[in-house]
Design a protein around this motif. Sequence first.
Motif, mmCIF file in Angstrom:
data_model
loop_
_atom_site.group_PDB
_atom_site.id
_atom_site.type_symbol
_atom_site.label_atom_id
_atom_site.label_comp_id
_atom_site.label_asym_id
_atom_site.label_seq_id
_atom_site.Cartn_x
_atom_site.Cartn_y
_atom_site.Cartn_z
ATOM 1 N N SER A 199 3.165 -2.874 1.309
ATOM 2 C CA SER A 199 2.376 -4.041 0.912
ATOM 3 C C SER A 199 2.357 -5.067 2.049
ATOM 4 O O SER A 199 3.222 -5.066 2.921
ATOM 5 C CB SER A 199 2.952 -4.654 -0.367
ATOM 6 O OG SER A 199 4.310 -5.025 -0.199
ATOM 7 N N PRO A 200 1.363 -5.944 2.073
ATOM 8 C CA PRO A 200 1.218 -6.880 3.204
ATOM 9 C C PRO A 200 2.325 -7.929 3.238
ATOM 10 O O PRO A 200 2.970 -8.198 2.212
ATOM 11 C CB PRO A 200 -0.148 -7.524 2.942
ATOM 12 C CG PRO A 200 -0.377 -7.351 1.487
ATOM 13 C CD PRO A 200 0.259 -6.062 1.116
ATOM 14 N N CYS B 245 -0.710 -8.791 -5.581
ATOM 15 C CA CYS B 245 -0.738 -8.221 -4.236
ATOM 16 C C CYS B 245 -2.169 -7.751 -3.971
ATOM 17 O O CYS B 245 -2.717 -6.980 -4.767
ATOM 18 C CB CYS B 245 0.231 -7.041 -4.128
ATOM 19 S SG CYS B 245 0.083 -6.093 -2.594
ATOM 20 N N VAL C 34 -3.424 -5.580 -2.118
ATOM 21 C CA VAL C 34 -3.581 -4.145 -1.891
ATOM 22 C C VAL C 34 -3.414 -3.359 -3.180
ATOM 23 O O VAL C 34 -4.219 -2.477 -3.503
ATOM 24 C CB VAL C 34 -2.581 -3.652 -0.825
ATOM 25 C CG1 VAL C 34 -2.646 -2.127 -0.691
ATOM 26 C CG2 VAL C 34 -2.863 -4.311 0.511
ATOM 27 N N THR C 35 -2.382 -3.665 -3.936
ATOM 28 C CA THR C 35 -2.070 -2.896 -5.151
ATOM 29 C C THR C 35 -2.582 -3.544 -6.425
ATOM 30 O O THR C 35 -2.569 -2.920 -7.483
ATOM 31 C CB THR C 35 -0.550 -2.725 -5.284
ATOM 32 O OG1 THR C 35 0.057 -4.021 -5.389
ATOM 33 C CG2 THR C 35 0.023 -2.000 -4.089
#
Length: 302
Positions: A101-102, A241, A243-244
Amino acid sequence: MSASQSIVLRVAHDTVYRYSTLVETAQHQATIKPSSTAWQRVLGHDARIDPSPSYRTTRTDTFGNEVLYFSFDTPHDVLRLTSETTVRLTPRFDALDAGASPPWEDVARALRFRPGETYRPESEFCFDSPNIVIDDALREYAAPSFSANTPIVAGAIDLMHRIHRDFEYKPQATAFDTPAQRAFSLKQGVCQDFSQVMIGCLRSLGLAARYVSGYLRNEAPAGAVRMIGADASHAWVSIYCPVTGWVDLDPTNDVLADLDHVTLAIGRDYSDVSLLRGTILGGGEHRVEVAVNVTAVRDPAA
């Protein structure tokens, strides 16, 4: 996701209010129908109210929760609200890679308001709410989990581990309206307190975190430990998040909230999603009896 990878749970929730004197009139709102989401499908739902209300309707609130509204214009000294719901859950986090994750700083920076930038609805969960105030002490507590360039989901999971370790589950230590700062100073409380403290920590770093109310499966799967908070309503945390998407974490049990967790509603904190609230005339003192049972059932699609 195939049916063989999912689980079907049945939730039975019974709430009884017993009043010392007659309630003359009353208006209530209840959040009792679990949400339909990408990972949770409501197969059936029934809500019963005794005595029968004079008025009853439903609407969807600002967070997407279905809320039941009802009122009485005849006297009563007992109110019973019973709901039965069947849901199918599919796994959400089997492929989650927290380390990929970022960095949390990048996420926090993207959630800040900038004139002319695209509005991010997740940013609504970055601010103070009735029970949770952004606080230096919460930020300092969260900091060891979020050193520079820490992946946001990895940091949140580490924070969950620490809250689970440092806080004592003690039902009589707090009340339904205890603010996060008070629970943090006590280092005690119930699932509501664990969750609101964690949300306060995340928001104090500029991250988006929301409160999730729901239920836990009563009986643990073979070989697993029965989780804290079964037999009652439960609560956990959801962190955003990019991304997720939203990742749900249960600091009371130190686990990702997945196939043992039935999502009821989301909000900024407990005050947005309390089971039953309203205004009554009369009633005197009252006592509340609550029974919750969440069991696995045979999949009707099998």
